[in-house]
Write a protein that holds these residues in place. Structure first.
Motif, PDB file in Angstrom:
ATOM      1  N   ALA A 134       6.234  14.533 -18.583  1.00  0.00           N
ATOM      2  CA  ALA A 134       5.627  13.214 -18.811  1.00  0.00           C
ATOM      3  C   ALA A 134       6.054  12.212 -17.745  1.00  0.00           C
ATOM      4  O   ALA A 134       7.234  11.976 -17.526  1.00  0.00           O
ATOM      5  CB  ALA A 134       6.014  12.707 -20.190  1.00  0.00           C
ATOM      6  N   ALA A 135       5.063  11.648 -17.027  1.00  0.00           N
ATOM      7  CA  ALA A 135       5.344  10.646 -15.993  1.00  0.00           C
ATOM      8  C   ALA A 135       4.334   9.505 -16.161  1.00  0.00           C
ATOM      9  O   ALA A 135       3.840   9.278 -17.256  1.00  0.00           O
ATOM     10  CB  ALA A 135       5.255  11.285 -14.612  1.00  0.00           C
ATOM     11  N   THR A 136       4.002   8.804 -15.081  1.00  0.00           N
ATOM     12  CA  THR A 136       3.120   7.643 -15.243  1.00  0.00           C
ATOM     13  C   THR A 136       1.662   8.019 -14.960  1.00  0.00           C
ATOM     14  O   THR A 136       1.366   9.023 -14.310  1.00  0.00           O
ATOM     15  CB  THR A 136       3.508   6.519 -14.257  1.00  0.00           C
ATOM     16  N   VAL A 137       0.763   7.166 -15.446  1.00  0.00           N
ATOM     17  CA  VAL A 137      -0.673   7.365 -15.242  1.00  0.00           C
ATOM     18  C   VAL A 137      -0.981   7.442 -13.751  1.00  0.00           C
ATOM     19  O   VAL A 137      -1.692   8.342 -13.294  1.00  0.00           O
ATOM     20  CB  VAL A 137      -1.446   6.191 -15.904  1.00  0.00           C
ATOM     21  N   ILE A 138      -0.412   6.541 -12.980  1.00  0.00           N
ATOM     22  CA  ILE A 138      -0.780   6.484 -11.558  1.00  0.00           C
ATOM     23  C   ILE A 138      -0.203   7.684 -10.797  1.00  0.00           C
ATOM     24  O   ILE A 138      -0.814   8.171  -9.855  1.00  0.00           O
ATOM     25  CB  ILE A 138      -0.352   5.139 -10.907  1.00  0.00           C
ATOM     26  N   ASN A 139       0.949   8.201 -11.218  1.00  0.00           N
ATOM     27  CA  ASN A 139       1.474   9.398 -10.562  1.00  0.00           C
ATOM     28  C   ASN A 139       0.565  10.584 -10.823  1.00  0.00           C
ATOM     29  O   ASN A 139       0.321  11.412  -9.943  1.00  0.00           O
ATOM     30  CB  ASN A 139       2.898   9.695 -11.022  1.00  0.00           C
ATOM     31  N   ALA A 140       0.052  10.660 -12.058  1.00  0.00           N
ATOM     32  CA  ALA A 140      -0.891  11.748 -12.385  1.00  0.00           C
ATOM     33  C   ALA A 140      -2.150  11.592 -11.528  1.00  0.00           C
ATOM     34  O   ALA A 140      -2.700  12.568 -11.008  1.00  0.00           O
ATOM     35  CB  ALA A 140      -1.242  11.697 -13.869  1.00  0.00           C
ATOM     36  N   MET A 141      -2.592  10.347 -11.352  1.00  0.00           N
ATOM     37  CA  MET A 141      -3.785  10.128 -10.526  1.00  0.00           C
ATOM     38  C   MET A 141      -3.513  10.481  -9.069  1.00  0.00           C
ATOM     39  O   MET A 141      -4.376  11.037  -8.380  1.00  0.00           O
ATOM     40  CB  MET A 141      -4.234   8.669 -10.640  1.00  0.00           C
ATOM     41  N   GLY A 142      -2.307  10.160  -8.598  1.00  0.00           N
ATOM     42  CA  GLY A 142      -1.936  10.493  -7.210  1.00  0.00           C
ATOM     43  C   GLY A 142      -1.978  12.000  -7.010  1.00  0.00           C
ATOM     44  O   GLY A 142      -2.498  12.506  -6.008  1.00  0.00           O
ATOM     45  N   ALA A 143      -1.453  12.750  -8.004  1.00  0.00           N
ATOM     46  CA  ALA A 143      -1.471  14.220  -7.916  1.00  0.00           C
ATOM     47  C   ALA A 143      -2.918  14.713  -7.930  1.00  0.00           C
ATOM     48  O   ALA A 143      -3.277  15.653  -7.212  1.00  0.00           O
ATOM     49  CB  ALA A 143      -0.690  14.817  -9.084  1.00  0.00           C
ATOM     50  N   GLY A 144      -3.759  14.074  -8.750  1.00  0.00           N
ATOM     51  CA  GLY A 144      -5.175  14.448  -8.814  1.00  0.00           C
ATOM     52  C   GLY A 144      -5.864  14.217  -7.480  1.00  0.00           C
ATOM     53  O   GLY A 144      -6.647  15.056  -7.010  1.00  0.00           O
ATOM     54  N   ARG A 145      -5.545  13.103  -6.838  1.00  0.00           N
ATOM     55  CA  ARG A 145      -6.163  12.796  -5.541  1.00  0.00           C
ATOM     56  C   ARG A 145      -5.810  13.855  -4.497  1.00  0.00           C
ATOM     57  O   ARG A 145      -6.661  14.353  -3.762  1.00  0.00           O
ATOM     58  CB  ARG A 145      -5.670  11.397  -5.125  1.00  0.00           C
ATOM     59  N   LYS A 146      -4.507  14.243  -4.448  1.00  0.00           N
ATOM     60  CA  LYS A 146      -4.080  15.253  -3.462  1.00  0.00           C
ATOM     61  C   LYS A 146      -4.767  16.590  -3.751  1.00  0.00           C
ATOM     62  O   LYS A 146      -5.215  17.278  -2.839  1.00  0.00           O
ATOM     63  CB  LYS A 146      -2.563  15.449  -3.541  1.00  0.00           C
ATOM     64  N   ALA A 147      -4.836  16.951  -5.043  1.00  0.00           N
ATOM     65  CA  ALA A 147      -5.461  18.227  -5.405  1.00  0.00           C
ATOM     66  C   ALA A 147      -6.947  18.207  -5.033  1.00  0.00           C
ATOM     67  O   ALA A 147      -7.471  19.182  -4.496  1.00  0.00           O
ATOM     68  CB  ALA A 147      -5.280  18.498  -6.894  1.00  0.00           C
TER      69      ALA A 147
ATOM     70  N   ARG B  99       0.825  -1.215   0.000  1.00  0.00           N
ATOM     71  CA  ARG B  99       0.000   0.000   0.000  1.00  0.00           C
ATOM     72  C   ARG B  99       0.854   1.258   0.000  1.00  0.00           C
ATOM     73  O   ARG B  99       0.487   2.270  -0.581  1.00  0.00           O
ATOM     74  CB  ARG B  99      -0.872  -0.013   1.259  1.00  0.00           C
ATOM     75  N   ASP B 100       2.023   1.174   0.655  1.00  0.00           N
ATOM     76  CA  ASP B 100       2.925   2.339   0.679  1.00  0.00           C
ATOM     77  C   ASP B 100       3.413   2.682  -0.717  1.00  0.00           C
ATOM     78  O   ASP B 100       3.812   3.810  -0.978  1.00  0.00           O
ATOM     79  CB  ASP B 100       4.157   2.060   1.562  1.00  0.00           C
ATOM     80  N   GLY B 101       3.409   1.689  -1.598  1.00  0.00           N
ATOM     81  CA  GLY B 101       3.924   1.924  -2.951  1.00  0.00           C
ATOM     82  C   GLY B 101       2.866   2.415  -3.910  1.00  0.00           C
ATOM     83  O   GLY B 101       3.152   2.626  -5.095  1.00  0.00           O
ATOM     84  N   CYS B 102       1.630   2.582  -3.444  1.00  0.00           N
ATOM     85  CA  CYS B 102       0.556   2.972  -4.361  1.00  0.00           C
ATOM     86  C   CYS B 102       0.270   4.472  -4.217  1.00  0.00           C
ATOM     87  O   CYS B 102      -0.150   4.920  -3.145  1.00  0.00           O
ATOM     88  CB  CYS B 102      -0.709   2.172  -4.057  1.00  0.00           C
ATOM     89  N   PRO B 103       0.480   5.258  -5.276  1.00  0.00           N
ATOM     90  CA  PRO B 103       0.271   6.714  -5.161  1.00  0.00           C
ATOM     91  C   PRO B 103      -1.166   7.105  -4.808  1.00  0.00           C
ATOM     92  O   PRO B 103      -1.382   8.208  -4.340  1.00  0.00           O
ATOM     93  CB  PRO B 103       0.637   7.241  -6.551  1.00  0.00           C
ATOM     94  N   VAL B 104      -2.157   6.217  -5.018  1.00  0.00           N
ATOM     95  CA  VAL B 104      -3.520   6.581  -4.612  1.00  0.00           C
ATOM     96  C   VAL B 104      -3.987   5.760  -3.402  1.00  0.00           C
ATOM     97  O   VAL B 104      -5.165   5.746  -3.068  1.00  0.00           O
ATOM     98  CB  VAL B 104      -4.535   6.492  -5.776  1.00  0.00           C
ATOM     99  N   GLU B 105      -3.039   5.068  -2.771  1.00  0.00           N
ATOM    100  CA  GLU B 105      -3.260   4.374  -1.484  1.00  0.00           C
ATOM    101  C   GLU B 105      -4.400   3.364  -1.519  1.00  0.00           C
ATOM    102  O   GLU B 105      -5.208   3.275  -0.582  1.00  0.00           O
ATOM    103  CB  GLU B 105      -3.529   5.409  -0.375  1.00  0.00           C
ATOM    104  N   VAL B 106      -4.497   2.612  -2.607  1.00  0.00           N
ATOM    105  CA  VAL B 106      -5.542   1.582  -2.701  1.00  0.00           C
ATOM    106  C   VAL B 106      -5.395   0.579  -1.550  1.00  0.00           C
ATOM    107  O   VAL B 106      -4.280   0.210  -1.172  1.00  0.00           O
ATOM    108  CB  VAL B 106      -5.428   0.841  -4.066  1.00  0.00           C
ATOM    109  N   ASP B 107      -6.519   0.148  -0.997  1.00  0.00           N
ATOM    110  CA  ASP B 107      -6.508  -0.894   0.032  1.00  0.00           C
ATOM    111  C   ASP B 107      -6.262  -2.233  -0.676  1.00  0.00           C
ATOM    112  O   ASP B 107      -7.190  -2.980  -0.974  1.00  0.00           O
ATOM    113  CB  ASP B 107      -7.859  -0.899   0.763  1.00  0.00           C
ATOM    114  N   ILE B 108      -4.987  -2.500  -0.942  1.00  0.00           N
ATOM    115  CA  ILE B 108      -4.640  -3.668  -1.769  1.00  0.00           C
ATOM    116  C   ILE B 108      -5.043  -4.980  -1.089  1.00  0.00           C
ATOM    117  O   ILE B 108      -5.760  -5.794  -1.689  1.00  0.00           O
ATOM    118  CB  ILE B 108      -3.148  -3.623  -2.162  1.00  0.00           C
ATOM    119  N   PRO B 109      -4.619  -5.223   0.172  1.00  0.00           N
ATOM    120  CA  PRO B 109      -5.042  -6.503   0.760  1.00  0.00           C
ATOM    121  C   PRO B 109      -6.558  -6.623   0.827  1.00  0.00           C
ATOM    122  O   PRO B 109      -7.102  -7.729   0.702  1.00  0.00           O
ATOM    123  CB  PRO B 109      -4.425  -6.491   2.163  1.00  0.00           C
ATOM    124  N   GLY B 110      -7.240  -5.476   0.962  1.00  0.00           N
ATOM    125  CA  GLY B 110      -8.708  -5.497   1.043  1.00  0.00           C
ATOM    126  C   GLY B 110      -9.328  -6.021  -0.242  1.00  0.00           C
ATOM    127  O   GLY B 110     -10.143  -6.941  -0.232  1.00  0.00           O
TER     128      GLY B 110
END
Ligand code: SF4
Length: 480
Positions: free
Chosen positions: A448-461, A60-71
Motif C-alpha cells: 500500500a502506497a499513494t495514489v500518485i505513486n501508483a499512477m507513476g508506476a502506471g505511466r512507466k508501464a 516538477r521533479d517531485g511529481c511522479p507523473v511529471e505534470v507540467d506544473i508551471p504550465g
C-alpha cells in the motif's frame, strides 16, 4: 510582461498560500459531504499568481507523473481555465482525484522554490480547481487519439495504476479492457477513501473520462477466479496487473476475532462502497459504536476515526504506539481529525482485545510506550513501559496498520515471480514482470502506497507496453 513576472521582479509575491474554504467542524461531523469546498475562480487566480513560472521548475521533479506544473498554473493565473485542464490531462488522467488526495506537501509542493522562504504554491488545490471547473462546464475535452493499432490490452484492476495505463494506451490507439472485481470501478478510490474526502461522483467522472477514450470497463469480474492471466494472454497481446493491496494486516493479539473488531478495509468498504453512510436508504450492516478505537496513525486510520464520528459515535480515538511527530498521516488530515474531535491516544499499544460472554468486544488491554532509539524506518522505536498496563473501554475497534498485496493473482499465476510480502516483482523503470507480455504496478508491487505513486508506476508501464506492442523494444533484452 505578465503581471506575475512584474510582481516577481518587484519581489511582491504573497507570502502565505490561500486557505482552502471548508465546512466548519461542527457542520461536517454530522454529514458525509466533502469537507473541503474548493477554490473560487478568484481565489484560484490569486493563488496561481504566486507561482514564479520558474525556468527550471523544481516542483516538477517531485511529481511522479511529471505534470507540467508551471504550465497549468500559468493558465489559471491568466484566467484560461479550460486550457489549464488541457495541459494537466496531457500528464494526468485523474486530476480531480490527485488534487484531493495526493500528498503534495511531500512531493511537488515540497520542492517548490517558494517553500524556501514562504508557503509553497498550493499546487494540489489549483489542480483540483482546474478539474472541477471543467466538470462544472459539463463536457470534458478529449485528447487526440491515434488510429487503431489492432493491439489488445487487458488491465486487471481499475484503481489509479490501472486507469493511468488504460488512458495512456487508449490514446496511443490500443484497444483496452479493464477487469474490475468489485461492482463499481475505481478500486481503492471507491472502497477505501470516504465520501467526505473523495466523493464517489468525482471518481466516476474520471472513470467516465477514461471510458470516453474508448476503454471498456467490465465490473464483477475476478481475474484469478473467473479467468486466469494465462487465459487472458490467449485473447490479449499484453496484460497489466494493478490489483492493489487489499489484504489487511492484523495485530495478531488475543481477542481479534471478537464481534466489533474490524479491519479498516472492511469498515471503510462497508461504509463507502456498500453505502453504509447512506443509512437508512442503504441498510448495509455496520456497527454504530458508542466508543471506537482506531489502531494506527496513517491516512486510513484518520479516515476510519472520522467516519465513526459521522456514524454517530460519542467518542472516536486514534490509538498509536508512537507520538504525534511520527504520525504517517498527512498533516492536513490529522488537523481535520483534531478539529472534528477525534481523541489521540499516543504511545499506546493494545496487547489484548477483551469481550463479554456473548463474544462482543468490551475493550482492550493496553500498554504505555516510550520512544527509544531510531529503527530501520528512521523513526524512534516505541518501547513498552514496564507495569504500565491499563484497560481501555470501547465497543468497536478498527485495525488500520496496513495491507498486503492482493494474493489472488500471485496464487493463480505460477509463472510470475513474487516477493517476500506476496507482492508481484516488477522492474522499477518499466513494470515488466518475469512473465512475457505481463506488466504490473502500483500497490500489488510495492504494497500500500499513494495514489500518485501508483499512477507513476502506471505511466512507466504504459510507456514500456507501448514500445513493446509497437515492436520497438523486446520484452526480455538480449543477454537476459
Ligand atoms: S517551483 Fe513553485 S514557483 Fe517554481 S514553477 Fe513550480 S510551483 Fe511555480
Amino acid at each position: 510582461m505578465t503581471e506575475r513576472k512584474r510582481r516577481k521582479r518587484k519581489g511582491k509575491v504573497r507570502k502565505d498560500r490561500l486557505p482552502m474554504p471548508k465546512q466548519t467542524p461542527q457542520e461536517r461531523v454530522r454529514n458525509f459531504d466533502e469537507v473541503a469546498l474548493g477554490f473560487t475562480p478568484e481565489l484560484a487566480m490569486e493563488e496561481a499568481k504566486r507561482c514564479l513560472d520558474c525556468k527550471k521548475p523544481k516542483c516538477r521533479d517531485g511529481c511522479p507523473v511529471e505534470v507540467d506544473i508551471p504550465g497549468f498554473v500559468r493558465e489559471i493565473a491568466e484566467g484560461r481555465f479550460e486550457e489549464s485542464i488541457r495541459v494537466l490531462k496531457l500528464y494526468n488522467a485523474l486530476p480531480a482525484v490527485c488534487g484531493r488526495v495526493c500528498p503534495q506537501e511531500e512531493q511537488c509542493e515540497k520542492l517548490c522554490i517558494l517553500g524556501k522562504k514562504m508557503d509553497p504554491v498550493a499546487i494540489g488545490r489549483l489542480e483540483r480547481f482546474a478539474a472541477d471547473h471543467e466538470a462544472a462546464l459539463g463536457e470534458a475535452r478529449l485528447p487526440e487519439i491515434a488510429p487503431p493499432t489492432g493491439k489488445k490490452v487487458a488491465i486487471v484492476g481499475s484503481g489509479p495504476a490501472g486507469i493511468t495505463v488504460a488512458s495512456d494506451l487508449a490514446v496511443k490507439g490500443h484497444q483496452v479492457v479493464i477487469y474490475e472485481a468489485l461492482h463499481d470501478p475505481g478500486g481503492v478510490l471507491v472502497y477505501g477513501i470516504p465520501e467526505f474526502r473523495l466523493p464517489k461522483r468525482i471518481v466516476q467522472r474520471e472513470v467516465d473520462y477514461v471510458s470516453s477514450l474508448g476503454v471498456e470497463v467490465r465490473c464483477d469480474y475476478i481475474v484469478g477466479r473467473t479467468r486466469t492471466i494465462s487465459s487472458l494472454l490467449e485473447e490479449f497481446d499484453a496484460v497489466f496487473v494493478g490489483a492493489g493491496a487489499g489484504l489487511p494486516w492484523f495485530l495478531n493479539i488475543p481477542g481479534e476475532n471478537l464481534n466489533g473488531v474490524y479491519s479498516a478495509n472492511e469498515y471503510l468498504t462497508r461504509v463507502n462502497l456498500m453505502k453504509g453512510y447512506r443509512f437508512p436508504d442503504h441498510d448495509t450492516p455496520i456497527k454504530r459504536p458508542r466508543k471506537v478505537a482506531v489502531i494506527g496513525g496513517g491516512n486510513v486510520a484518520m479516515d476510519s476515526a472520522r467516519t465513526a464520528l459521522r456514524l454517530g459515535a460519542d467518542e472516536s480515538h486514534i490509538v498509536y504506539r508512537r507520538s504525534r511527530p511520527e504520525l504517517p498521516a498527512r498533516e492536513e488530515e490529522v488537523e481535520n481529525a483534531e478539529e472534528e474531535g477525534v481523541i489521540f491516544d499516543f504511545l499506546t499499544l493494545p496487547v489484548r482485545m477483551v469481550g463479554d460472554e456473548r463474544g462482543w468486544l468490551t475493550g482492550m488491554d493496553c500498554l504505555r510506550m516510550e520512544l527509544g532509539e531510531p529503527d530501520a524506518s528512521g523513526r524512534r522505536r516505541p518501547v513498552p513501559i514496564e507495569g504500565s498496563d491499563f484497560f481501555m473501554e470501547c465497543d468497536a475497534v478498527v485495525v488500520s496498520i496496513g495491507n498486503s498485496p492482493n494474493p489472488l493473482i500471485p496464487q493463480t499465476t505460477p509463472d510470475i515471480e513474487t516477493g517476500r510480502w506476496g507482492n508481484i516483482v516488477a522492474e522499477d523503470a518499466t513494470g515488466k514482470t518475469s512473465m512475457e507480455g505481463v506488466w504490473a504496478g502500483g500497490d500489488v508491487v510495492t504494497g500500500a502506497a499513494t495514489v500518485i505513486n501508483a499512477m507513476g508506476a502506471g505511466r512507466k508501464a504504459a510507456r514500456s507496453m507501448h514500445a513493446w506492442l509497437s515492436g520497438e523494444e523486446p520484452f526480455f533484452p538480449e543477454g537476459d
